[in-house]
Design a protein around this motif. Structure first.
Motif, PDB file in Angstrom:
ATOM      1  N   ARG A  15       0.823  -1.218   0.000  1.00  0.00           N
ATOM      2  CA  ARG A  15       0.000   0.000   0.000  1.00  0.00           C
ATOM      3  C   ARG A  15       0.859   1.271   0.000  1.00  0.00           C
ATOM      4  O   ARG A  15       0.434   2.321   0.477  1.00  0.00           O
ATOM      5  CB  ARG A  15      -0.940   0.007   1.215  1.00  0.00           C
ATOM      6  N   ASP A  16       2.079   1.178  -0.532  1.00  0.00           N
ATOM      7  CA  ASP A  16       2.978   2.332  -0.542  1.00  0.00           C
ATOM      8  C   ASP A  16       2.540   3.421  -1.520  1.00  0.00           C
ATOM      9  O   ASP A  16       2.930   4.574  -1.378  1.00  0.00           O
ATOM     10  CB  ASP A  16       4.404   1.890  -0.889  1.00  0.00           C
ATOM     11  N   ASP A  17       1.752   3.056  -2.529  1.00  0.00           N
ATOM     12  CA  ASP A  17       1.290   4.018  -3.527  1.00  0.00           C
ATOM     13  C   ASP A  17       0.217   4.921  -2.913  1.00  0.00           C
ATOM     14  O   ASP A  17      -0.867   4.469  -2.535  1.00  0.00           O
ATOM     15  CB  ASP A  17       0.718   3.267  -4.731  1.00  0.00           C
ATOM     16  N   ASN A  18       0.527   6.224  -2.824  1.00  0.00           N
ATOM     17  CA  ASN A  18      -0.426   7.143  -2.183  1.00  0.00           C
ATOM     18  C   ASN A  18      -1.611   7.504  -3.070  1.00  0.00           C
ATOM     19  O   ASN A  18      -2.492   8.255  -2.652  1.00  0.00           O
ATOM     20  CB  ASN A  18       0.291   8.428  -1.713  1.00  0.00           C
ATOM     21  N   THR A  19      -1.657   6.965  -4.302  1.00  0.00           N
ATOM     22  CA  THR A  19      -2.814   7.213  -5.165  1.00  0.00           C
ATOM     23  C   THR A  19      -3.887   6.137  -4.979  1.00  0.00           C
ATOM     24  O   THR A  19      -4.964   6.237  -5.562  1.00  0.00           O
ATOM     25  CB  THR A  19      -2.398   7.250  -6.654  1.00  0.00           C
TER      26      THR A  19
ATOM     27  N   THR B 230      -1.630  -2.924  -4.149  1.00  0.00           N
ATOM     28  CA  THR B 230      -0.819  -3.472  -5.235  1.00  0.00           C
ATOM     29  C   THR B 230      -0.304  -4.839  -4.837  1.00  0.00           C
ATOM     30  O   THR B 230       0.176  -5.020  -3.715  1.00  0.00           O
ATOM     31  CB  THR B 230       0.375  -2.546  -5.561  1.00  0.00           C
TER      32      THR B 230
ATOM     33  N   SER C 160       2.551  -7.090  -5.232  1.00  0.00           N
ATOM     34  CA  SER C 160       3.909  -6.741  -5.647  1.00  0.00           C
ATOM     35  C   SER C 160       4.921  -7.849  -5.429  1.00  0.00           C
ATOM     36  O   SER C 160       4.717  -8.769  -4.636  1.00  0.00           O
ATOM     37  CB  SER C 160       4.386  -5.500  -4.879  1.00  0.00           C
TER      38      SER C 160
ATOM     39  N   THR D  45      -2.040  -3.099  -9.699  1.00  0.00           N
ATOM     40  CA  THR D  45      -3.049  -2.565  -8.796  1.00  0.00           C
ATOM     41  C   THR D  45      -4.270  -3.473  -8.800  1.00  0.00           C
ATOM     42  O   THR D  45      -4.700  -3.946  -9.846  1.00  0.00           O
ATOM     43  CB  THR D  45      -3.464  -1.147  -9.231  1.00  0.00           C
TER      44      THR D  45
END
Length: 262
Positions: free
Chosen positions: A181-185, A192, A194, A211
């Protein structure tokens, strides 16, 4: 006080700086050989650099031996701080857990690789199966409209799907990875799936994945390993279409230790 005698004794000894420097080169070369033999070099560099590492190991060992054997038989004034750049990698490679990584290190020798069970038709555990050869490069079956990701094709297939997202819409995708969940979008219930990718060496390691969305996705623990089945969908992402997996089935998976490569 026999100063002349003391001077003669010193002249008969090897230069200590040269001996220490040669031994450090020798130890560093042996460490590199150890990494190659055990496969632990994969923690630090991509497989395609194994030969280069081997050549460097031989050069370090031979250079170290030569420096010790042909060290001058007298003392010279040296700057001992100049050997610090040699000491640092030796210490990093010898002192645990760098040389002997724990199971949490992503680059350790692969275990459980490509043996996670994608058979969701039976019970939640089922029999562990090996992804068959059909899922190897490029990991996409146009006849079955399936995408099966494994360590051999993970990076390349994700890039290919991302570059031709409309072509693979509604394909069924099977993949194993960890919840990221590192993607702030990311929005609610999105995450994601990964794996850690290495292009050259440990300095450029970064996660790569797809995603995904699940109605109760927020209930999944971050960094939890899962195997999923889902449908490839698309969504707008800053003016371009992005692949998006709508998860239909999911279950816990064994961690796959090891990087994926371009």
């Amino acid at each position: 006080m026999n100063i002349k005698g003391d001077d003669s004794m010193k002249l008969g000894l090897k230069d200590r700086f040269s001996i220490v420097k040669g031994l450090l080169y020798l130890i560093l070369g042996i460490c590199c050989v150890y990494l190659i033999v055990t496969g632990r070099y994969l923690n630090y560099i991509a497989p395609r650099y194994e030969l280069l590492l081997g050549i460097s190991s031989v050069a370090l060992i031979l250079g170290g031996l030569a420096t010790v054997i042909w060290a001058p038989s007298r003392y010279y004034k040296h700057n001992w701080r100049s050997i610090v750049p040699i000491i640092i990698p030796v210490v990093l490679l010898i002192v645990p857990p760098v040389l002997v990584p724990t199971t949490s290190v992503q680059g350790a020798a692969r275990i459980n690789d490509d043996t996670n069970n994608f058979d969701f038709t039976n019970d939640a555990i089922g029999e562990v199966i090996t992804v068959n050869s059909e899922s190897k490069e490029p990991g996409i079956s146009k006849d079955k409209k399936e995408i099966v990701l494994n360590s051999d094709n993970f990076y390349q297939t994700i890039v290919k799907v991302g570059s031709n997202v409309d072509q693979y819409k509604d394909y069924t995708v099977y993949m194993t990875g960890y919840v990221n969940r590192d993607d702030n979008t990311l929005k609610s219930n999105e995450f994601t799936i990964s794996r850690m990718a290495m292009s050259c060496c440990i300095a450029d390691v970064a996660p790569i994945g797809m995603t995904a969305y699940k109605p109760d996705g927020d209930s999944l623990a971050n960094e939890q390993w899962v195997s999923i089945e889902g449908k490839v969908s698309t969504r707008d992402f800053h003016g371009r279409q992005q692949p998006y997996v709508e998860i239909t089935k999911i279950k816990s998976a064994e961690p796959i230790l090891g990087y994926v490569y371009p």
